[in-house]
Design a protein around this motif. Structure first.
Motif, PDB file in Angstrom:
ATOM      1  N   MET A   1     109.758  -2.078 -44.375  1.00  0.00           N
ATOM      2  CA  MET A   1     108.857  -1.089 -44.146  1.00  0.00           C
ATOM      3  C   MET A   1     107.869  -0.797 -45.337  1.00  0.00           C
ATOM      4  SD  MET A   1     109.227   0.962 -41.609  1.00  0.00           S
ATOM      5  CE  MET A   1     108.511   2.459 -41.858  1.00  0.00           C
ATOM      6  N   GLU A   2     108.177  -1.399 -46.597  1.00  0.00           N
ATOM      7  CA  GLU A   2     107.083  -0.774 -47.644  1.00  0.00           C
ATOM      8  C   GLU A   2     106.093  -1.981 -47.594  1.00  0.00           C
ATOM      9  OE1 GLU A   2     110.042  -4.336 -48.586  1.00  0.00           O
ATOM     10  OE2 GLU A   2     110.383  -2.450 -47.754  1.00  0.00           O
ATOM     11  N   LYS A   3     105.888  -2.876 -46.575  1.00  0.00           N
ATOM     12  CA  LYS A   3     104.743  -3.552 -46.403  1.00  0.00           C
ATOM     13  C   LYS A   3     104.204  -3.085 -45.061  1.00  0.00           C
ATOM     14  CE  LYS A   3     106.377  -7.677 -49.063  1.00  0.00           C
ATOM     15  NZ  LYS A   3     106.500  -9.057 -48.967  1.00  0.00           N
ATOM     16  N   HIS A   4     104.714  -2.385 -44.594  1.00  0.00           N
ATOM     17  CA  HIS A   4     103.977  -1.744 -43.166  1.00  0.00           C
ATOM     18  C   HIS A   4     103.003  -0.911 -43.275  1.00  0.00           C
ATOM     19  CE1 HIS A   4     103.785   0.113 -39.297  1.00  0.00           C
ATOM     20  NE2 HIS A   4     104.443  -0.867 -38.641  1.00  0.00           N
ATOM     21  N   GLY A   5     101.997  -1.427 -42.665  1.00  0.00           N
ATOM     22  CA  GLY A   5     100.743  -0.383 -42.611  1.00  0.00           C
ATOM     23  C   GLY A   5     100.016  -0.243 -41.076  1.00  0.00           C
ATOM     24  N   PRO A   6      99.118   0.605 -40.882  1.00  0.00           N
ATOM     25  CA  PRO A   6      98.486   0.510 -39.603  1.00  0.00           C
ATOM     26  C   PRO A   6      98.011  -0.575 -38.777  1.00  0.00           C
ATOM     27  CG  PRO A   6      97.527   2.180 -41.304  1.00  0.00           C
ATOM     28  CD  PRO A   6      98.206   1.378 -41.943  1.00  0.00           C
ATOM     29  N   GLU A   7      97.784  -1.585 -39.816  1.00  0.00           N
ATOM     30  CA  GLU A   7      97.071  -2.846 -39.034  1.00  0.00           C
ATOM     31  C   GLU A   7      98.291  -3.911 -38.810  1.00  0.00           C
ATOM     32  OE1 GLU A   7      98.264  -3.918 -43.387  1.00  0.00           O
ATOM     33  OE2 GLU A   7      97.239  -2.288 -42.460  1.00  0.00           O
ATOM     34  N   THR A   8      99.584  -3.482 -39.374  1.00  0.00           N
ATOM     35  CA  THR A   8     100.675  -4.613 -39.081  1.00  0.00           C
ATOM     36  C   THR A   8     100.851  -4.961 -37.720  1.00  0.00           C
ATOM     37  OG1 THR A   8     101.747  -3.653 -41.320  1.00  0.00           O
ATOM     38  CG2 THR A   8     102.983  -5.183 -39.668  1.00  0.00           C
ATOM     39  N   TYR A   9     101.222  -4.284 -36.886  1.00  0.00           N
ATOM     40  CA  TYR A   9     101.426  -4.389 -35.455  1.00  0.00           C
ATOM     41  C   TYR A   9     100.458  -5.282 -34.884  1.00  0.00           C
ATOM     42  CZ  TYR A   9     102.663  -4.156 -30.535  1.00  0.00           C
ATOM     43  OH  TYR A   9     102.682  -4.569 -29.363  1.00  0.00           O
ATOM     44  N   GLY A  10      99.151  -4.968 -34.908  1.00  0.00           N
ATOM     45  CA  GLY A  10      98.113  -5.988 -34.446  1.00  0.00           C
ATOM     46  C   GLY A  10      97.826  -7.087 -35.190  1.00  0.00           C
ATOM     47  N   GLU A  11      98.067  -7.257 -36.468  1.00  0.00           N
ATOM     48  CA  GLU A  11      97.921  -8.537 -37.066  1.00  0.00           C
ATOM     49  C   GLU A  11      99.134  -9.361 -36.739  1.00  0.00           C
ATOM     50  OE1 GLU A  11      95.157  -9.046 -39.618  1.00  0.00           O
ATOM     51  OE2 GLU A  11      94.814  -7.752 -37.933  1.00  0.00           O
ATOM     52  N   LEU A 118     101.475   6.048 -35.312  1.00  0.00           N
ATOM     53  CA  LEU A 118     101.299   6.843 -36.463  1.00  0.00           C
ATOM     54  C   LEU A 118     102.559   7.233 -36.696  1.00  0.00           C
ATOM     55  CD1 LEU A 118      98.171   8.957 -35.262  1.00  0.00           C
ATOM     56  CD2 LEU A 118      98.166   6.916 -36.847  1.00  0.00           C
ATOM     57  N   MET A 119     103.309   6.715 -38.163  1.00  0.00           N
ATOM     58  CA  MET A 119     104.461   6.739 -38.521  1.00  0.00           C
ATOM     59  C   MET A 119     105.084   7.949 -39.081  1.00  0.00           C
ATOM     60  SD  MET A 119     105.746   3.961 -37.531  1.00  0.00           S
ATOM     61  CE  MET A 119     107.146   4.172 -38.513  1.00  0.00           C
ATOM     62  N   SER A 120     104.232   8.983 -39.140  1.00  0.00           N
ATOM     63  CA  SER A 120     104.907  10.464 -39.840  1.00  0.00           C
ATOM     64  C   SER A 120     104.196  11.662 -38.909  1.00  0.00           C
ATOM     65  CB  SER A 120     104.623  10.724 -41.240  1.00  0.00           C
ATOM     66  OG  SER A 120     103.131  10.669 -41.438  1.00  0.00           O
ATOM     67  N   GLN A 121     104.951  12.627 -38.903  1.00  0.00           N
ATOM     68  CA  GLN A 121     104.148  13.845 -38.254  1.00  0.00           C
ATOM     69  C   GLN A 121     103.010  14.271 -39.033  1.00  0.00           C
ATOM     70  OE1 GLN A 121     106.134  17.990 -38.996  1.00  0.00           O
ATOM     71  NE2 GLN A 121     106.419  17.717 -36.792  1.00  0.00           N
ATOM     72  N   GLU A 122     103.036  14.092 -40.251  1.00  0.00           N
ATOM     73  CA  GLU A 122     101.763  14.276 -41.230  1.00  0.00           C
ATOM     74  C   GLU A 122     100.439  13.609 -40.569  1.00  0.00           C
ATOM     75  OE1 GLU A 122      99.931  14.463 -45.547  1.00  0.00           O
ATOM     76  OE2 GLU A 122     101.910  13.616 -44.955  1.00  0.00           O
ATOM     77  N   GLU A 123     100.715  12.422 -40.285  1.00  0.00           N
ATOM     78  CA  GLU A 123      99.429  11.446 -39.687  1.00  0.00           C
ATOM     79  C   GLU A 123      99.360  11.814 -38.334  1.00  0.00           C
ATOM     80  OE1 GLU A 123      99.985   6.977 -41.596  1.00  0.00           O
ATOM     81  OE2 GLU A 123     101.925   7.585 -40.471  1.00  0.00           O
ATOM     82  N   GLN A 124     100.186  12.002 -37.472  1.00  0.00           N
ATOM     83  CA  GLN A 124     100.151  12.592 -36.315  1.00  0.00           C
ATOM     84  C   GLN A 124      98.990  13.657 -36.189  1.00  0.00           C
ATOM     85  OE1 GLN A 124     103.809  12.532 -34.245  1.00  0.00           O
ATOM     86  NE2 GLN A 124     103.872  10.210 -34.300  1.00  0.00           N
ATOM     87  N   VAL A 125      99.217  14.905 -37.122  1.00  0.00           N
ATOM     88  CA  VAL A 125      98.616  16.007 -37.140  1.00  0.00           C
ATOM     89  C   VAL A 125      97.410  15.877 -37.327  1.00  0.00           C
ATOM     90  CG1 VAL A 125      98.784  18.317 -38.217  1.00  0.00           C
ATOM     91  CG2 VAL A 125     100.889  17.541 -37.323  1.00  0.00           C
ATOM     92  N   ARG A 126      97.104  14.908 -38.541  1.00  0.00           N
ATOM     93  CA  ARG A 126      95.992  14.721 -38.878  1.00  0.00           C
ATOM     94  C   ARG A 126      95.056  13.858 -38.088  1.00  0.00           C
ATOM     95  NH1 ARG A 126      93.734  10.144 -42.156  1.00  0.00           N
ATOM     96  NH2 ARG A 126      95.894   9.353 -42.395  1.00  0.00           N
ATOM     97  N   CYS A 127      95.577  13.188 -37.116  1.00  0.00           N
ATOM     98  CA  CYS A 127      94.856  12.783 -35.907  1.00  0.00           C
ATOM     99  C   CYS A 127      94.372  13.700 -35.093  1.00  0.00           C
ATOM    100  CB  CYS A 127      95.618  11.578 -35.232  1.00  0.00           C
ATOM    101  SG  CYS A 127      94.941  10.683 -33.945  1.00  0.00           S
ATOM    102  N   PHE A 128      95.141  14.760 -34.573  1.00  0.00           N
ATOM    103  CA  PHE A 128      94.658  15.583 -33.746  1.00  0.00           C
ATOM    104  C   PHE A 128      93.524  16.468 -34.433  1.00  0.00           C
ATOM    105  CE2 PHE A 128      98.446  15.264 -31.061  1.00  0.00           C
ATOM    106  CZ  PHE A 128      97.967  15.734 -29.802  1.00  0.00           C
ATOM    107  N   ASP A 129      93.983  16.897 -35.626  1.00  0.00           N
ATOM    108  CA  ASP A 129      92.860  17.529 -36.506  1.00  0.00           C
ATOM    109  C   ASP A 129      91.377  16.983 -36.424  1.00  0.00           C
ATOM    110  OD1 ASP A 129      94.403  19.590 -36.962  1.00  0.00           O
ATOM    111  OD2 ASP A 129      94.893  19.095 -39.138  1.00  0.00           O
TER     112      ASP A 129
END
Length: 251
Positions: A1-11, A118-129
């Motif tokens: 998980m320490e190397k996981h980022g938004p681009e990981t799945y796609g790459e 989006l791996m946290s509730q904070e990121e999901q809330v930020r997306c909605f905002d």
């Protein structure tokens, strides 16, 4: 998980994504195109455009489409397809909802299970905002999400065979964290040439949690269906939810 980022799945999945997720986009395109006609005039933004499964045929309907995706490899796959190179795409985190312009949008949408990447509730809330900030009054935020099926997990884990052939086996191996609401797993492809791992980590949210995120962002609930055909939501499988930005703030 320490190397996981938004681009990981796609790459790590771009070269096999279309093969492993061969989903007909026809009904999604029809649903979205009809909803666009009902809303305000303006461009449309897809979050996590991926290989263009929905983006390309929707653009072919005459929709002014833009996209955001974290993975250059996925976008390269889209641009190699007919019509894919005509759609402006910005490389970036979909939670930022930043297409590289100051445009306001008639619709923002995200399909399949991608919002849960989006791996946290904070990121999901930020997306909605950020979606709410980018929408025109009367504009819609459309999400396709899988209903979390936590009963599938025995002692918080599950291994499932998806393909079994003479020279290959494709599995998924997933661990479930009910506290963080996370699935941390891999697609595992075993062939005579070796083993390939394709990680897929998700933070799921329940429909009521999504509705609260929308309300906090100033969006109002417009409708929820059990799929792109507009069927009744049964609480199982993938479902579609529409939120709307009102002319006045939601009280």
């Amino acid at each position: 998980m320490e190397k996981h980022g938004p681009e990981t799945y796609g790459e790590l999945n771009a070269d096999v994504y279309d093969e492993w997720h061969d989903i007909d986009p026809t009904e999604a395109v029809r649903f979205l195109a009809e909803l666009i006609k009902e809303g305000p005039a303006g461009p449309v933004l897809e979050l996590a455009v991926g290989t263009g499964r929905v983006t390309i045929p929707l653009a072919a309907e005459g929709v002014d489409l833009r996209g955001v995706d974290a993975s250059e490899a996925m976008v390269a796959r889209m641009r190699a397809k007919p019509g894919g190179d005509q759609i402006p795409v910005t490389i970036g985190d979909m939670a930022d909802v930043d297409p590289g312009t100051d445009d306001q949008f008639a619709m923002v949408f995200v399909v399949f299970s991608t919002f849960f990447f989006l791996m946290s509730q904070e990121e999901q809330v930020r997306c909605f905002d950020n979606v709410a900030r980018r929408l025109l009054p009367g504009g819609r935020f459309v999400l396709e999400c899988p209903m979390p099926d936590v009963a599938r997990y025995d002692r918080r884990q599950r291994v499932e065979a998806h393909q079994v052939g003479l020279e290959h086996v494709r599995l998924t191996a997933v661990r479930h964290d009910p506290v963080e609401q996370r699935f941390e797993g891999h697609h595992v492809l075993i062939t005579n040439d070796g083993i390939r791992l394709a990680p897929a980590f998700m933070r799921y949210a329940w429909p009521s949690e999504l509705d609260l995120m929308a309300r906090l962002a100033g969006l109002k609930f417009s409708g929820r269906w059990g799929g792109w055909h507009g069927e009744k939501f049964s609480g199982e499988g993938n479902y579609v939810t529409v939120y709307e930005k009102p002319a006045a703030p939601v009280s």
